[in-house]
Design a protein around this motif. Structure first.
Motif, mmCIF file in Angstrom:
data_model
loop_
_atom_site.group_PDB
_atom_site.id
_atom_site.type_symbol
_atom_site.label_atom_id
_atom_site.label_comp_id
_atom_site.label_asym_id
_atom_site.label_seq_id
_atom_site.Cartn_x
_atom_site.Cartn_y
_atom_site.Cartn_z
ATOM 1 N N VAL A 19 0.864 -1.176 0.000
ATOM 2 C CA VAL A 19 0.000 0.000 0.000
ATOM 3 C C VAL A 19 0.901 1.227 0.000
ATOM 4 C CG1 VAL A 19 -1.813 1.260 1.200
ATOM 5 C CG2 VAL A 19 -1.789 -1.251 1.291
ATOM 6 N N TRP A 20 0.673 2.103 -0.961
ATOM 7 C CA TRP A 20 1.495 3.306 -1.117
ATOM 8 C C TRP A 20 0.602 4.547 -1.065
ATOM 9 C CZ3 TRP A 20 2.305 -1.293 -3.587
ATOM 10 C CH2 TRP A 20 3.593 -1.849 -3.506
ATOM 11 N N HIS A 47 -3.698 15.176 3.796
ATOM 12 C CA HIS A 47 -4.682 14.539 2.922
ATOM 13 C C HIS A 47 -3.944 13.758 1.838
ATOM 14 C CE1 HIS A 47 -6.563 17.945 4.874
ATOM 15 N NE2 HIS A 47 -7.746 17.440 4.610
ATOM 16 N N ARG A 48 -4.386 12.525 1.585
ATOM 17 C CA ARG A 48 -3.602 11.611 0.740
ATOM 18 C C ARG A 48 -4.452 10.833 -0.256
ATOM 19 N NH1 ARG A 48 -0.302 8.341 5.498
ATOM 20 N NH2 ARG A 48 1.339 9.897 5.878
ATOM 21 N N ALA A 49 -3.817 10.462 -1.347
ATOM 22 C CA ALA A 49 -4.306 9.376 -2.193
ATOM 23 C C ALA A 49 -3.559 8.115 -1.783
ATOM 24 C CB ALA A 49 -4.056 9.685 -3.668
ATOM 25 N N VAL A 50 -4.296 7.014 -1.635
ATOM 26 C CA VAL A 50 -3.711 5.746 -1.192
ATOM 27 C C VAL A 50 -4.019 4.680 -2.233
ATOM 28 C CG1 VAL A 50 -3.679 3.989 0.623
ATOM 29 C CG2 VAL A 50 -3.958 6.396 1.234
ATOM 30 N N VAL A 51 -3.016 3.892 -2.567
ATOM 31 C CA VAL A 51 -3.147 2.852 -3.579
ATOM 32 C C VAL A 51 -2.721 1.513 -3.000
ATOM 33 C CG1 VAL A 51 -2.295 1.994 -5.793
ATOM 34 C CG2 VAL A 51 -2.779 4.428 -5.512
ATOM 35 N N ALA A 52 -3.628 0.546 -3.039
ATOM 36 C CA ALA A 52 -3.271 -0.846 -2.749
ATOM 37 C C ALA A 52 -3.038 -1.527 -4.093
ATOM 38 C CB ALA A 52 -4.389 -1.543 -1.981
ATOM 39 N N ALA A 53 -1.915 -2.220 -4.227
ATOM 40 C CA ALA A 53 -1.529 -2.716 -5.552
ATOM 41 C C ALA A 53 -0.887 -4.087 -5.478
ATOM 42 C CB ALA A 53 -0.558 -1.734 -6.207
#
Length: 378
Positions: A19-20, A47-53
């Motif tokens: 997760v980034w 505040h963030r965008a989070v990506v599980a990849a």
């Protein structure tokens, strides 16, 4: 937003590889100077965008967004080109394309995306997504990509794949941000200096006022301002307005182009002066007049403000703000206000009352806290 990993696991029957995240940003001062080879002074938000990849098991990449319910958007990361993927997913597919174009390995990926960066508020929600996807791609590939290179990849995605003619400030702030620091960026060479910004030590706070007046950078106004700046540089015979000074401005015959150039020239000077004051240990209240002057310049010379942001700035000052200005590309979005910590409630009330008197939707107000840039969460 740890639920993004849970959503990924539920959908795919296995945990993601990682997760980034990457944050949005607020620009303290230095508007529209970035694409003029100038100076900017943003900081990363919490505040963030989070990506599980994870690597995809099939021959296609798929991305889902919590903010965009519906079916996954599919594309081939190995072959996608500009024009293939429209809408919100273009920021994701475009980053895959730009990462590949930069010579790094890109396999097909499964992505689950979530973000609490307000969209359309001038806080770089798109750059947050691009940078989060960029650090995820680097992590999945085991590629050692430095933050500036990732920022440039993300900017190329926005410029050439999405088609928004922005400068590189947003992505650089998202990648280089640090808690308690401003990111002083010289956009000519993408050099970064971290500047202390410890407002609590001075009993101060920086409020961010989301006016909820939406804007669109990809529309003609942003591009028109950029074209005006290029015309001004051509009239002066300089590579970019970074190379012009106040004494050069009278040589620009066209009055509108001269005003556009005056904003850039004076805004660059305001950024440098802000850095000088803060780096030298000055009381941050000293930058209040610079924030005010920046807004006046954006309103009168660059003509990128709208009634919502002008009213918010005036109301913040009436409520006791030391300085206030619009932040972001303009035509809507957010205002920042430097306030006494014990006066934040009064400034907030002043802005909300001004909006209520005009029948406008209540603005969203929150503290702007310098935070860490992109990285891996899990």
């Amino acid at each position: 937003m740890s639920t993004v990993a849970d959503a990924f696991a539920t959908r795919h029957g296995a945990a993601p590889t990682g997760v980034w995240f990457a944050p949005g940003r607020v620009n303290l001062i230095g508007e529209h100077t970035d694409y003029n080879d100038g100076f900017v002074l943003p900081f990363a938000l919490p505040h963030r965008a989070v990506v599980a990849a994870a690597p995809a098991t099939g021959g296609r990449s798929r991305v889902r967004s919590v903010q965009e319910p519906g079916a996954a958007v599919e594309f081939s990361a190995a072959s996608v080109v500009p024009g293939e993927v429209p809408g919100w997913a273009a920021y994701v597919a475009g980053t895959c394309w730009a990462f590949r174009e930069a010579g790094y390995p890109v396999g097909e990926v499964e992505l689950e995306l979530d973000s609490d960066v307000p969209v359309g508020a001038g806080l770089s929600s798109s750059a947050a997504v691009e940078c989060a996807v960029g650090v995820a791609l680097a992590g999945l590939a085991g590629a050692d990509v430095d933050p500036t290179t990732l920022a440039r990849i993300a900017r190329r995605a926005e410029n050439e794949f999405v088609g928004a003619p922005t400068g590189g400030m947003d992505q650089m702030a998202s990648m280089h941000g640090r808690a308690g620091r401003l990111v002083f960026l010289d956009t000519r060479g993408d050099t970064v200096e971290l500047v202390p910004f410890d407002l609590p030590a001075h009993d101060l706070e920086l409020l961010v006022v989301d006016t909820r007046a939406p804007h669109a950078h990809a529309s003609g106004e942003y591009g028109a301002r950029r074209a005006d700046c290029e015309a001004a540089a051509a009239a002066l015979g300089v590579p970019a307005l970074r190379d012009a000074g106040p004494d050069d401005l009278p040589r620009i015959a066209d009055e509108r182009i001269r005003r556009r150039a005056r904003h850039i020239v004076t805004e660059n000077a305001r950024v440098v002066e802000t850095v000088r004051l803060l780096s030298g240990g000055a009381d941050p209240r000293a930058i209040g007049p610079l924030l005010d002057a920046s807004h006046t310049s954006m309103r009168d010379d660059f003509e990128i403000t709208v009634p919502h942001v002008d009213v918010a700035v005036e109301a913040a000052r009436d409520g006791g703000a030391t300085g206030a200005r619009m932040t972001g590309g303009g035509f809507g979005g957010c205002v920042i206000a430097l306030v006494e910590a014990d006066g934040a409630a009064a400034v907030t009330a002043s802005v909300r009352e001004a909006f209520a008197q005009r029948g406008w939707a209540e603005p969203v107000v929150f503290p702007g806290t310098p935070s860490d840039g992109a990285g891996r969460l899990a």
